[in-house]
Motif scaffolding. Sequence first.
Motif, short mmCIF file in Angstrom:
data_model
loop_
_atom_site.label_atom_id
_atom_site.label_comp_id
_atom_site.label_asym_id
_atom_site.label_seq_id
_atom_site.Cartn_x
_atom_site.Cartn_y
_atom_site.Cartn_z
N LEU A 106 0.86 -1.19 -0.19
CA LEU A 106 0.03 0.04 0.11
C LEU A 106 0.83 1.27 0.02
O LEU A 106 0.73 2.36 -0.78
N CYS A 107 1.85 1.06 0.95
CA CYS A 107 2.62 2.52 0.99
C CYS A 107 3.78 2.18 2.03
O CYS A 107 3.85 1.24 2.58
N ARG A 108 4.69 3.10 2.14
CA ARG A 108 5.77 3.14 2.95
C ARG A 108 5.19 3.43 4.30
O ARG A 108 4.29 4.29 4.50
N THR A 109 5.87 2.88 5.39
CA THR A 109 5.27 3.12 6.66
C THR A 109 5.45 4.74 7.07
O THR A 109 4.40 5.26 7.62
N THR A 110 6.32 5.42 6.43
CA THR A 110 6.73 6.67 6.94
C THR A 110 5.76 7.41 6.04
O THR A 110 5.50 8.45 6.25
N ASP A 111 4.75 7.10 4.92
CA ASP A 111 3.80 7.73 4.33
C ASP A 111 2.65 7.82 5.33
O ASP A 111 1.64 8.45 4.80
N LEU A 112 2.63 7.01 6.41
CA LEU A 112 1.41 7.30 7.37
C LEU A 112 1.78 7.60 8.82
O LEU A 112 2.18 6.90 9.83
N PRO A 113 1.98 9.14 8.77
CA PRO A 113 2.52 9.42 10.05
C PRO A 113 1.59 9.15 11.36
O PRO A 113 0.28 9.18 11.12
N GLU A 114 1.95 9.30 12.38
CA GLU A 114 1.12 9.09 13.61
C GLU A 114 0.09 10.34 13.49
O GLU A 114 0.15 11.40 13.01
N GLY A 115 -1.11 9.67 13.69
CA GLY A 115 -2.40 10.70 13.72
C GLY A 115 -2.92 10.92 12.39
O GLY A 115 -3.83 11.85 12.35
N SER A 116 -2.51 10.32 11.32
CA SER A 116 -3.00 10.67 10.03
C SER A 116 -3.85 9.38 9.60
O SER A 116 -3.94 8.40 10.16
N SER A 117 -4.63 9.59 8.35
CA SER A 117 -5.32 8.57 7.69
C SER A 117 -5.01 8.51 6.22
O SER A 117 -4.45 9.69 5.64
N LYS A 118 -5.26 7.59 5.35
CA LYS A 118 -4.95 7.38 3.98
C LYS A 118 -5.94 6.38 3.39
O LYS A 118 -6.12 5.38 3.83
N SER A 119 -6.31 6.80 2.38
CA SER A 119 -7.28 5.93 1.40
C SER A 119 -6.45 5.38 0.26
O SER A 119 -5.53 5.73 -0.12
N PHE A 120 -7.09 4.15 -0.12
CA PHE A 120 -6.43 3.39 -1.20
C PHE A 120 -7.59 2.82 -1.98
O PHE A 120 -8.36 2.24 -1.38
N SER A 121 -7.43 2.53 -3.45
CA SER A 121 -8.27 1.98 -4.15
C SER A 121 -7.81 0.71 -4.55
O SER A 121 -6.48 0.77 -5.25
N CYS A 165 -25.83 5.07 12.46
CA CYS A 165 -25.68 3.55 12.54
C CYS A 165 -25.00 3.18 13.80
O CYS A 165 -24.03 2.26 13.76
N VAL A 166 -25.45 3.76 14.83
CA VAL A 166 -24.75 3.22 16.08
C VAL A 166 -25.02 1.77 16.29
O VAL A 166 -25.87 1.37 15.88
N ASN A 167 -23.91 1.22 16.98
CA ASN A 167 -23.79 -0.05 17.30
C ASN A 167 -23.67 -1.07 15.92
O ASN A 167 -23.20 -2.31 16.06
N GLN A 168 -23.36 -0.42 14.91
CA GLN A 168 -22.90 -1.25 13.46
C GLN A 168 -21.41 -0.79 13.62
O GLN A 168 -20.96 0.03 14.13
N SER A 169 -20.72 -1.40 12.60
CA SER A 169 -19.31 -1.23 12.75
C SER A 169 -18.56 -1.24 11.14
O SER A 169 -19.28 -2.06 10.34
N LEU A 170 -17.83 -0.67 11.04
CA LEU A 170 -16.86 -0.48 9.87
C LEU A 170 -16.33 -2.07 9.84
O LEU A 170 -16.29 -2.67 10.72
N THR A 171 -16.02 -2.35 8.29
CA THR A 171 -15.64 -3.57 8.17
C THR A 171 -13.87 -3.55 8.31
O THR A 171 -13.40 -2.92 7.61
N ARG A 172 -13.42 -4.16 9.01
CA ARG A 172 -12.17 -4.36 9.25
C ARG A 172 -11.22 -5.22 8.28
O ARG A 172 -11.92 -6.34 7.82
N VAL A 173 -10.07 -4.73 7.64
CA VAL A 173 -9.45 -5.58 6.72
C VAL A 173 -8.12 -5.81 7.29
O VAL A 173 -7.49 -4.87 8.32
N SER A 174 -7.33 -6.88 6.71
CA SER A 174 -6.12 -7.16 7.49
C SER A 174 -5.08 -6.60 6.53
O SER A 174 -4.81 -6.62 5.43
N VAL A 175 -4.04 -5.65 7.08
CA VAL A 175 -2.98 -5.33 6.73
C VAL A 175 -1.76 -5.64 7.77
O VAL A 175 -1.87 -6.04 8.68
N GLN A 176 -0.48 -5.57 7.17
CA GLN A 176 0.52 -6.09 7.89
C GLN A 176 1.78 -5.11 7.45
O GLN A 176 1.99 -4.85 6.32
N GLU A 177 2.82 -4.70 8.58
CA GLU A 177 3.85 -3.87 8.24
C GLU A 177 5.17 -5.09 8.17
O GLU A 177 5.40 -5.70 9.08
#
Length: 106
Positions: free
Chosen positions: A4-19, A84-96
């Motif tokens: 997806l990206c380098r770990t340094t491309d996702l600094p602390e407190g940030s978010s990032k999208s991917f298609s 949508c209280v009590n529903q949740s986003l769908t988690r996906v697996s990533v690994q560093e």
Amino acid sequence: MIELCRTTDLPEGSSKSFSLPSGNIFLVKKQQQIYAYRNSCPHLGIPLEWVTNKFLDEDGELIQCATHGALFTIEDGMCVYGPCVNQSLTRVSVQEIQGSIYFISP
Ligand code: FES
């Protein structure tokens, strides 16, 4: 596995999208942990963000859906405020691995 990206491309407190071929996802880094979810609000099944890579509320404490303001915990994607209280986003697996973040889920 898809890089997806380098770990340094996702600094602390940030978010990032991917298609990805299997759909859109986003990452959030909080307290050095990486969280990954499908970019689909459980309310209407539409993307959460209006601004590219902006998934967090003003305080950076919760994930926010831009359409109707639903708020989700970063840690488990559970909706704690909004239509949508009590529903949740769908988690996906990533690994560093060796300085890069990879998408694992099929
Ligand atoms: S589409 Fe996300 S809160 Fe309505």
